[in-house]
Structures are given as structure tokens and as C-alpha cells.
Motif scaffolding. Sequence first.
Motif, PDB file in Angstrom:
ATOM      1  N   GLU A 250       0.783  -1.230   0.000  1.00 54.43           N
ATOM      2  CA  GLU A 250       0.000   0.000   0.000  1.00 54.43           C
ATOM      3  C   GLU A 250       0.822   1.293   0.000  1.00 54.43           C
ATOM      4  O   GLU A 250       0.448   2.264  -0.649  1.00 54.43           O
ATOM      5  CB  GLU A 250      -0.961  -0.007   1.207  1.00 54.43           C
ATOM      6  N   GLU A 251       1.929   1.324   0.747  1.00 54.30           N
ATOM      7  CA  GLU A 251       2.719   2.566   0.857  1.00 54.30           C
ATOM      8  C   GLU A 251       4.212   2.243   0.883  1.00 54.30           C
ATOM      9  O   GLU A 251       4.886   2.472   1.895  1.00 54.30           O
ATOM     10  CB  GLU A 251       2.329   3.319   2.137  1.00 54.30           C
ATOM     11  N   PRO A 252       4.763   1.727  -0.227  1.00 54.94           N
ATOM     12  CA  PRO A 252       6.170   1.292  -0.212  1.00 54.94           C
ATOM     13  C   PRO A 252       7.155   2.400   0.118  1.00 54.94           C
ATOM     14  O   PRO A 252       8.237   2.126   0.654  1.00 54.94           O
ATOM     15  CB  PRO A 252       6.383   0.745  -1.630  1.00 54.94           C
ATOM     16  N   LEU A 253       6.820   3.651  -0.178  1.00 52.19           N
ATOM     17  CA  LEU A 253       7.745   4.751   0.111  1.00 52.19           C
ATOM     18  C   LEU A 253       7.916   4.979   1.612  1.00 52.19           C
ATOM     19  O   LEU A 253       8.859   5.660   2.030  1.00 52.19           O
ATOM     20  CB  LEU A 253       7.252   6.036  -0.565  1.00 52.19           C
ATOM     21  N   LEU A 254       7.032   4.412   2.407  1.00 54.57           N
ATOM     22  CA  LEU A 254       7.125   4.583   3.856  1.00 54.57           C
ATOM     23  C   LEU A 254       7.980   3.505   4.520  1.00 54.57           C
ATOM     24  O   LEU A 254       8.101   3.486   5.750  1.00 54.57           O
ATOM     25  CB  LEU A 254       5.723   4.590   4.479  1.00 54.57           C
ATOM     26  N   LEU A 255       8.569   2.627   3.718  1.00 56.89           N
ATOM     27  CA  LEU A 255       9.417   1.580   4.296  1.00 56.89           C
ATOM     28  C   LEU A 255      10.613   2.163   5.045  1.00 56.89           C
ATOM     29  O   LEU A 255      11.025   1.643   6.085  1.00 56.89           O
ATOM     30  CB  LEU A 255       9.901   0.627   3.199  1.00 56.89           C
ATOM     31  N   PHE A 256      11.175   3.252   4.528  1.00 54.16           N
ATOM     32  CA  PHE A 256      12.319   3.871   5.199  1.00 54.16           C
ATOM     33  C   PHE A 256      11.912   4.432   6.553  1.00 54.16           C
ATOM     34  O   PHE A 256      12.632   4.283   7.547  1.00 54.16           O
ATOM     35  CB  PHE A 256      12.899   4.970   4.309  1.00 54.16           C
ATOM     36  N   GLU A 257      10.735   5.071   6.602  1.00 56.27           N
ATOM     37  CA  GLU A 257      10.237   5.563   7.890  1.00 56.27           C
ATOM     38  C   GLU A 257       9.962   4.406   8.834  1.00 56.27           C
ATOM     39  O   GLU A 257      10.242   4.501  10.025  1.00 56.27           O
ATOM     40  CB  GLU A 257       8.958   6.380   7.691  1.00 56.27           C
ATOM     41  N   MET A 258       9.433   3.318   8.306  1.00 55.38           N
ATOM     42  CA  MET A 258       9.142   2.153   9.144  1.00 55.38           C
ATOM     43  C   MET A 258      10.398   1.625   9.819  1.00 55.38           C
ATOM     44  O   MET A 258      10.389   1.291  11.016  1.00 55.38           O
ATOM     45  CB  MET A 258       8.509   1.054   8.287  1.00 55.38           C
ATOM     46  N   VAL A 259      11.500   1.541   9.043  1.00 58.41           N
ATOM     47  CA  VAL A 259      12.760   1.041   9.608  1.00 58.41           C
ATOM     48  C   VAL A 259      13.207   1.928  10.766  1.00 58.41           C
ATOM     49  O   VAL A 259      13.598   1.429  11.833  1.00 58.41           O
ATOM     50  CB  VAL A 259      13.845   0.983   8.521  1.00 58.41           C
ATOM     51  N   PHE A 260      13.142   3.237  10.581  1.00 58.43           N
ATOM     52  CA  PHE A 260      13.550   4.162  11.641  1.00 58.43           C
ATOM     53  C   PHE A 260      12.579   4.100  12.819  1.00 58.43           C
ATOM     54  O   PHE A 260      12.988   4.049  13.981  1.00 58.43           O
ATOM     55  CB  PHE A 260      13.613   5.590  11.088  1.00 58.43           C
ATOM     56  N   ARG A 261      11.278   4.078  12.526  1.00 53.83           N
ATOM     57  CA  ARG A 261      10.246   4.034  13.564  1.00 53.83           C
ATOM     58  C   ARG A 261      10.381   2.777  14.418  1.00 53.83           C
ATOM     59  O   ARG A 261      10.402   2.840  15.651  1.00 53.83           O
ATOM     60  CB  ARG A 261       8.863   4.102  12.903  1.00 53.83           C
ATOM     61  N   ASP A 262      10.472   1.637  13.762  1.00 53.86           N
ATOM     62  CA  ASP A 262      10.573   0.383  14.510  1.00 53.86           C
ATOM     63  C   ASP A 262      11.914   0.266  15.221  1.00 53.86           C
ATOM     64  O   ASP A 262      12.005  -0.345  16.295  1.00 53.86           O
ATOM     65  CB  ASP A 262      10.347  -0.809  13.588  1.00 53.86           C
ATOM     66  N   GLY A 263      12.948   0.841  14.631  1.00 48.28           N
ATOM     67  CA  GLY A 263      14.248   0.858  15.300  1.00 48.28           C
ATOM     68  C   GLY A 263      14.191   1.659  16.592  1.00 48.28           C
ATOM     69  O   GLY A 263      14.770   1.250  17.612  1.00 48.28           O
ATOM     70  N   MET A 264      13.501   2.777  16.567  1.00 49.58           N
ATOM     71  CA  MET A 264      13.355   3.593  17.769  1.00 49.58           C
ATOM     72  C   MET A 264      12.499   2.889  18.816  1.00 49.58           C
ATOM     73  O   MET A 264      12.756   2.995  20.024  1.00 49.58           O
ATOM     74  CB  MET A 264      12.757   4.944  17.400  1.00 49.58           C
ATOM     75  N   LYS A 265      11.483   2.179  18.379  1.00 50.20           N
ATOM     76  CA  LYS A 265      10.665   1.402  19.316  1.00 50.20           C
ATOM     77  C   LYS A 265      11.516   0.335  20.009  1.00 50.20           C
ATOM     78  O   LYS A 265      11.436   0.142  21.232  1.00 50.20           O
ATOM     79  CB  LYS A 265       9.481   0.760  18.582  1.00 50.20           C
ATOM     80  N   PHE A 266      12.352  -0.342  19.206  1.00 50.37           N
ATOM     81  CA  PHE A 266      13.216  -1.391  19.754  1.00 50.37           C
ATOM     82  C   PHE A 266      14.230  -0.802  20.732  1.00 50.37           C
ATOM     83  O   PHE A 266      14.466  -1.356  21.818  1.00 50.37           O
ATOM     84  CB  PHE A 266      13.935  -2.108  18.613  1.00 50.37           C
ATOM     85  N   LEU A 267      14.815   0.353  20.356  1.00 51.33           N
ATOM     86  CA  LEU A 267      15.774   1.017  21.242  1.00 51.33           C
ATOM     87  C   LEU A 267      15.103   1.442  22.538  1.00 51.33           C
ATOM     88  O   LEU A 267      15.658   1.242  23.629  1.00 51.33           O
ATOM     89  CB  LEU A 267      16.372   2.240  20.533  1.00 51.33           C
ATOM     90  N   GLY A 268      13.914   2.027  22.432  1.00 55.98           N
ATOM     91  CA  GLY A 268      13.189   2.440  23.623  1.00 55.98           C
ATOM     92  C   GLY A 268      12.903   1.265  24.536  1.00 55.98           C
ATOM     93  O   GLY A 268      13.088   1.341  25.759  1.00 55.98           O
ATOM     94  N   TYR A 269      12.472   0.159  23.945  1.00 54.51           N
ATOM     95  CA  TYR A 269      12.157  -1.042  24.730  1.00 54.51           C
ATOM     96  C   TYR A 269      13.395  -1.578  25.444  1.00 54.51           C
ATOM     97  O   TYR A 269      13.351  -1.904  26.634  1.00 54.51           O
ATOM     98  CB  TYR A 269      11.558  -2.111  23.817  1.00 54.51           C
ATOM     99  N   LYS A 270      14.506  -1.650  24.737  1.00 54.00           N
ATOM    100  CA  LYS A 270      15.732  -2.165  25.337  1.00 54.00           C
ATOM    101  C   LYS A 270      16.232  -1.248  26.455  1.00 54.00           C
ATOM    102  O   LYS A 270      16.723  -1.721  27.490  1.00 54.00           O
ATOM    103  CB  LYS A 270      16.813  -2.322  24.262  1.00 54.00           C
ATOM    104  N   LEU A 271      16.102   0.072  26.258  1.00 50.14           N
ATOM    105  CA  LEU A 271      16.475   1.000  27.329  1.00 50.14           C
ATOM    106  C   LEU A 271      15.583   0.797  28.542  1.00 50.14           C
ATOM    107  O   LEU A 271      16.052   0.839  29.685  1.00 50.14           O
ATOM    108  CB  LEU A 271      16.374   2.446  26.827  1.00 50.14           C
ATOM    109  N   GLY A 272      14.298   0.575  28.294  1.00 52.54           N
ATOM    110  CA  GLY A 272      13.379   0.323  29.396  1.00 52.54           C
ATOM    111  C   GLY A 272      13.725  -0.938  30.163  1.00 52.54           C
ATOM    112  O   GLY A 272      13.666  -0.967  31.398  1.00 52.54           O
ATOM    113  N   LEU A 273      14.110  -1.987  29.443  1.00 55.99           N
ATOM    114  CA  LEU A 273      14.498  -3.238  30.102  1.00 55.99           C
ATOM    115  C   LEU A 273      15.722  -3.046  30.992  1.00 55.99           C
ATOM    116  O   LEU A 273      15.900  -3.764  31.983  1.00 55.99           O
ATOM    117  CB  LEU A 273      14.791  -4.315  29.057  1.00 55.99           C
ATOM    118  N   ASN A 274      16.568  -2.081  30.634  1.00 57.22           N
ATOM    119  CA  ASN A 274      17.797  -1.819  31.391  1.00 57.22           C
ATOM    120  C   ASN A 274      17.726  -0.500  32.156  1.00 57.22           C
ATOM    121  O   ASN A 274      18.750   0.142  32.415  1.00 57.22           O
ATOM    122  CB  ASN A 274      18.988  -1.813  30.430  1.00 57.22           C
TER     123      ASN A 274
END
Length: 302
Positions: free
Chosen positions: A258-282
Amino acid sequence: MNIQLIIPIYKPDNKLLDLLRQIKKQTIKDIPLLIIDSGSNDEYKNEIKDMDCLVKKIAPGTFNHGGTRQMGADMFPDKDVYIYLTQDAILADEYAINNIVKVFNDDNVGCAYGRQLPHKGATIFATHARLFNYKNKSYIYSIEDKEKYGMKTVFNSNSFAAYRGKALKDVGGFPTDTILSEDMYVTAKMLLRNWSVAYCAEAKVYHSHDYTIWQEFKRYFDIGVFHAREAWIRKTFGKAEGEGKRFVISEIKMLLKEEPLLLFEMVFRDGMKFLGYKLGLNEKILNKNFKKKISMNKSYWK
């Protein structure tokens, strides 16, 4: 069945008015409602004039995700079922309350939650999150299902959830010291006490968040904090990372379609979610002031 509807609010917008109008259209008439108001301009006052509604005012600084919800239950200790909604969740049809209440005809069900549909105009990221987490098929999970479904077994959402009064008392009520995810905490406790959790796809609300990337980061930091401080949930039901991988794969497929041009934003968005989660765990190794800055629930860090 003796039910009580409870809605905590803080600076609500027009979605609350839409929710109140939908409550009045339910097939179950004259549903008793408690609004716990921790900050508003009483903009809903006219809408509740013809409702069986009690308003409990509390100071904004005293709001607590679990504690405030437990206070609502304690005000009506003899109810069979407590139904919780957030101010931005709008019942999708006139059968929503009736459908979620019906699951308690099964005596083993301790809690239940409904299906969330994206609000009109929601971003593709918000839309995918709702479609991924809230399928169109109902189910009931018990403690035995944790081997197959892991962390998904304890999934719940207080944006539209219901709790059997007896089961809620059996697990000691909502926690008063969690940063969020009080619904997951109670669900896990109930499963360990051999109650079941039901997902009712027929009980629907419109509810979604168009979070910015920074807001996503902060929310996932808080989720990580919850999982770190309630480590027994991950130990008992498994880590959340597996579900995260499935989410990302599903998200990529939807964006490619549906929105292939948003794949780059998705990578950054999900990367930030993962970073936030890992910081929270620690979070134990982080400075308290820093944790407050990167948390969505700043009042937790007083």
C-alpha cells in the motif's frame, strides 16, 4: 448480570462525547457509568444529564493507571463485571457492551477485551497495529496456552476491557505501582489462578493512536520498564521479542502493498521502538531524571 462501566478521563476531546452518545445507544439500557475525572472543563456535563452517571473528581497528580481503575471498582464492590473504556475509544455499534458481557456466561472467564478498529483517517502505521493485534476471530486462552502463544496469552487492553468482579478480587485487584500495562498484569495473575482470558472480536471500538516516532520511542521505553520490573511475566509467559518480529514482517508486507515509500520511515520508527524497549528493560542503570525525560508517563518517576 450486574455491570459497572468505568471511564478515567484527562483533558478529553470530542471522542469522549461520541463515546457517551454510543453508550446511550447500547442494547443494554441505562448502564451505570462512573467517570473518574483527573482534569477536564466539564465539557461532557450536558451529555450525561440523562445517564445513570456518577462523576468522581480527583487531582491530576493522583492519577495512576492501575490504582485509579481499582478505586473505581472499590466504589462499587458488589458488581459482577467491571467494564473499562478510555476516553478516546468509541463503541462501534449498539451491541458492543452486550457482546463483551456475554463472554462471562462462561464461568471460567476472568477477563475479556474487545476488538479495536482504527479511527477514521488513522495513519497506515496506526492502522496496521490495530489489524495485527486485533483479528476478526474470537478466542479464549487459559494458562495451558502459554506454551503455544507465549506473551500473546496475557495480551489485554483497557481501552475496552471487562473483568469479573470475583476474579479481580481473587488476584488482589489492579496494581498501584506499574508504569502502565495494568491490564496485562491482572490478566497474567488471573491465568496463574486458573481463570481464562477472552478476546471478543464481536465487541468493537474505534481506537488508535497516530504516534510520532518520538512518542513511539517513549511508549516502548515505558513498556520495557514494565517488563523489567514485572520480570515474572516474561519468565512465565516468554519474551515479547518474538511477537515483535512477527509484527515487523506483517508491517513490511502491508507497506509493500500500500505505501512502499514509507518503508524507510518504518525502519527508523521500529528501530526507535526497539531502542526504547531495550532502554526500558535496562532502566536500572539510567539516571532518574533521564528516565523521566524519555518516558511517556512522567508522573511515574516522582
